[in-house]
Design an enzyme around this catalytic site. Structure first.
Site: not given
Length: 191
Positions: A16, A21, A67, A113
């Protein structure tokens, strides 16, 4: 001495790293580095404490995955006894073009989210957010792949410029308050 909680949203893991994000992580990394701080693994998050101009900044990068960001947010806000209005959540935003940053004292999750979980955990959307425009240059149904992708080489100069500006926005937010900080950033266009 005023205390602030700066929350960068993202996901832990090298896959990631430097994705759209994870821009919240990249911004708090830049802020902490600018002020010679250092992250350490704490409960539910990587945590760094920065002292600047009579203010204390507790900077967190939740390790709970996007999340479940609300859990880390609430834990550190309660632990450090920080007022909700003294929190600033930095997040990617596909509804904003890459050229924009948007600072607001409140606002809904807009399908994000991480923000949905924070709102659910806190029971309110009345907390400050700094949204980092990620653009929406993806085919229908490919939003997840888009936000989990890395910035394109041609986007990188704007991303770096905006990260630097975000570190200044965090400082302005703490020193001048959210209204003046909003005026200094919301009308800017990065190219």
């Amino acid at each position: 001495m005023n205390k602030f909680l700066i929350i960068g949203l993202g996901n832990v893991g090298t896959e990631y790293h430097r994705t759209r994000h994870n821009i919240g992580f990249d911004v708090v990394d830049a802020f902490v580095l600018k002020h010679d701080g250092m992250f350490q693994l704490g409960r539910l998050a990587y945590v760094a404490e920065v002292k600047w101009k009579g203010k204390i900044f507790i900077c967190i990068k939740p390790t709970t995955f996007m999340n479940l960001s609300g859990k880390a947010f609430k834990y550190w806000m309660d632990k450090e006894k920080i007022a909700l209005e003294n929190t600033l959540t930095i997040v990617d935003e596909v509804a904003l073009p890459l050229s924009k940053l948007r600072l607001r004292p409140s606002g809904n999750a807009g399908g994000h989210n991480g923000l949905k979980d924070i709102q659910l955990t806190l029971g309110t959307d009345q907390y400050p957010k700094l949204r980092f425009g990620a653009g929406n240059n993806y085919p229908k149904g490919m939003q997840v792949e888009f936000v989990l992708s890395r910035w394109w080489p041609e986007e990188q100069p704007i991303v770096e410029q905006k990260i630097e500006k975000c570190t200044e926005v965090i400082e302005s937010f703490a020193i001048m308050g959210i209204e003046k900080a909003m005026n200094s950033v919301n009308n800017l266009s990065f190219t």
